[in-house]
Scaffold this motif. Sequence first.
Motif, mmCIF file in Angstrom:
data_model
loop_
_atom_site.group_PDB
_atom_site.id
_atom_site.type_symbol
_atom_site.label_atom_id
_atom_site.label_comp_id
_atom_site.label_asym_id
_atom_site.label_seq_id
_atom_site.Cartn_x
_atom_site.Cartn_y
_atom_site.Cartn_z
ATOM 1 N N LEU A 119 0.859 -1.188 0.000
ATOM 2 C CA LEU A 119 0.000 0.000 0.000
ATOM 3 C C LEU A 119 0.889 1.230 0.000
ATOM 4 C CD1 LEU A 119 -2.698 -1.029 2.639
ATOM 5 C CD2 LEU A 119 -2.510 -1.642 0.236
ATOM 6 N N PHE A 120 0.452 2.244 -0.732
ATOM 7 C CA PHE A 120 1.262 3.453 -0.856
ATOM 8 C C PHE A 120 0.351 4.667 -0.722
ATOM 9 C CE2 PHE A 120 -0.287 3.929 -5.199
ATOM 10 C CZ PHE A 120 -0.557 2.607 -5.548
ATOM 11 N N GLN A 121 0.966 5.815 -0.488
ATOM 12 C CA GLN A 121 0.289 7.098 -0.236
ATOM 13 C C GLN A 121 -0.330 7.079 1.173
ATOM 14 O OE1 GLN A 121 0.122 10.026 -1.953
ATOM 15 N NE2 GLN A 121 1.516 9.267 -3.505
ATOM 16 N N LEU B 153 -2.473 8.805 2.911
ATOM 17 C CA LEU B 153 -3.916 8.887 3.172
ATOM 18 C C LEU B 153 -4.642 7.615 2.745
ATOM 19 C CD1 LEU B 153 -5.058 12.553 2.471
ATOM 20 C CD2 LEU B 153 -3.890 11.579 4.419
ATOM 21 N N ALA B 154 -4.152 6.972 1.696
ATOM 22 C CA ALA B 154 -4.763 5.698 1.284
ATOM 23 C C ALA B 154 -4.469 4.619 2.328
ATOM 24 C CB ALA B 154 -4.221 5.282 -0.090
ATOM 25 N N ASP C 204 -6.747 5.305 5.340
ATOM 26 C CA ASP C 204 -8.110 4.879 5.023
ATOM 27 C C ASP C 204 -8.243 3.363 5.165
ATOM 28 O OD1 ASP C 204 -10.688 5.891 3.973
ATOM 29 O OD2 ASP C 204 -9.403 7.347 2.981
ATOM 30 N N TYR C 205 -7.247 2.650 4.656
ATOM 31 C CA TYR C 205 -7.246 1.178 4.760
ATOM 32 C C TYR C 205 -7.215 0.744 6.228
ATOM 33 C CZ TYR C 205 -5.442 -3.594 4.615
ATOM 34 O OH TYR C 205 -5.252 -4.943 4.819
ATOM 35 N N GLU D 69 -10.478 1.082 7.853
ATOM 36 C CA GLU D 69 -11.473 0.074 7.469
ATOM 37 C C GLU D 69 -11.216 -1.260 8.173
ATOM 38 O OE1 GLU D 69 -11.781 -0.282 3.252
ATOM 39 O OE2 GLU D 69 -12.456 1.774 2.987
ATOM 40 N N ARG E 295 -12.123 14.728 5.318
ATOM 41 C CA ARG E 295 -11.263 14.430 4.171
ATOM 42 C C ARG E 295 -10.793 15.726 3.506
ATOM 43 N NH1 ARG E 295 -11.488 9.013 2.993
ATOM 44 N NH2 ARG E 295 -13.474 7.943 3.269
ATOM 45 N N GLY E 296 -11.674 16.696 3.380
ATOM 46 C CA GLY E 296 -11.314 17.964 2.751
ATOM 47 C C GLY E 296 -10.202 18.669 3.529
ATOM 48 N N LEU E 297 -10.325 18.705 4.858
ATOM 49 C CA LEU E 297 -9.292 19.337 5.683
ATOM 50 C C LEU E 297 -7.958 18.594 5.535
ATOM 51 C CD1 LEU E 297 -11.447 19.947 8.900
ATOM 52 C CD2 LEU E 297 -10.519 21.732 7.399
ATOM 53 N N LEU F 109 -6.981 16.859 3.006
ATOM 54 C CA LEU F 109 -6.453 17.055 1.649
ATOM 55 C C LEU F 109 -5.874 18.456 1.456
ATOM 56 C CD1 LEU F 109 -9.262 15.117 -0.262
ATOM 57 C CD2 LEU F 109 -6.847 14.458 -0.189
ATOM 58 N N ILE F 110 -6.356 19.433 2.210
ATOM 59 C CA ILE F 110 -5.730 20.761 2.143
ATOM 60 C C ILE F 110 -4.251 20.638 2.490
ATOM 61 C CG2 ILE F 110 -5.572 22.993 3.352
ATOM 62 C CD1 ILE F 110 -8.591 23.093 3.417
ATOM 63 N N ALA G 263 -2.503 17.608 2.545
ATOM 64 C CA ALA G 263 -1.820 16.574 1.767
ATOM 65 C C ALA G 263 -1.677 16.927 0.292
ATOM 66 C CB ALA G 263 -2.568 15.243 1.898
ATOM 67 N N CYS G 264 -2.615 17.710 -0.242
ATOM 68 C CA CYS G 264 -2.587 18.021 -1.679
ATOM 69 C C CYS G 264 -2.091 19.431 -1.960
ATOM 70 C CB CYS G 264 -3.978 17.905 -2.301
ATOM 71 S SG CYS G 264 -4.609 16.250 -2.336
#
Lengths: 219, 219
Positions: A63-65, A67-68, A71-72, A75, A94-96, A98-99, A101-102
């Motif tokens: 698994l990479f990234q 945030l992914a 999330d895993y 779950e 998620r939006g916060l 991603l501000i 992380a992206c």
Amino acid sequence: MQFFSFWRSLASFRVRIALNLKGVPAEVVFVDIDADTHRADAYRKINPQMALPALVTDDGTVLFQSLAIIDYLDEIYPTPPLLPADPLGRARVRGLALIVACEGHPLLTPRVRRYLDRELDLRDSQQNAWRRHWTVETLAALEGHLAGHKATGQFCHGDTPGLADICLVGHVTAAINQQISLSPWPTVKRIHETAMALPAFARAHPSAQPDTPEAMRAK
Amino acid sequence: MQFFSFWRSLASFRVRIALNLKGVPAEVVFVDIDADTHRADAYRKINPQMALPALVTDDGTVLFQSLAIIDYLDEIYPTPPLLPADPLGRARVRGLALIVACEGHPLLTPRVRRYLDRELDLRDSQQNAWRRHWTVETLAALEGHLAGHKATGQFCHGDTPGLADICLVGHVTAAINQQISLSPWPTVKRIHETAMALPAFARAHPSAQPDTPEAMRAK
């Protein structure tokens, strides 16, 4: 489960917090970015993108990234949850996240700093101004979304820590490393202090890892 | 539902594809980044971060960050799903999407181009080299993860389009705009062509929006 980590990597920091919050044990493999170990064949076979972190499950899936990966983990190990139960709350958290992380983090990574240094030959003052600019812009974006919002509590969303807080503390760590005063962003400052008071966050900090160089360790 | 969009914004492009795939109608509000409309008070009240896109639900909740918006749409309108049903598959698709959203795209945004131009006063050739460098690096990262992977099918993950494909086509669009030949990344090239042949993707393209300037429209 193997977790490929580097002490200073803020994306590794995020996954360390998530593992701590969930109480999930992982065998940590240290990858020294400063020694270009992430570009060597051994790690390249695991993550062709040569980026940290990576998580390898017991059946060998990579698994990479960050945030992914989180999330895993959320779950597979649902307690405590790192995302709210309702879709609108999840979208906000998620939006916060991603501000950071992206938009904030990508401009501060080692590979960007390397480009500014080697390809553009920027002076130190220009490189520092670059880092400060994008760090501050993201602090302001977070404060704009957090301050006065009815869903903001002790943490970014309510009174329990989650994905947004995980990303926020990493970004504030980058700000503190640059000696940026947090006073213009009081909500961000408060949430950072609240989160870092928790052992799951404190133990994950870059200054407290087995591969942290002696000079960089928390005193 | 109101969707705040700009024709050229690759993050808006992502949400447009998701809305099309789901068949969800939204009232589109066009925000002209070239005219700095995203910095004006009207939009700033909606998204204090002044970034596109944003989605406002019928009860007035503002959602921000394209991947958070798409996750929300996928929860509320589950058919067709944009993420696989299994946690490992979801982690892979999210990871592929985040390679674009957290690493490629952030270095190509208008605010970064503005900084390179105004603060660093880079020559056009240096700005073009910057864009090409990060565009190519992300194409290579995607190809490294997609080529030969058993989960890669007609699309990034299996034979139906999803979140990773949505991000991939946006990044390839940036590459095509720079006249970058895709031949070194045949899997990326193939998936882009397969996806763009679908009406949901084609209708979302930057060259085909109501606010696309005449000179930029697909002929």
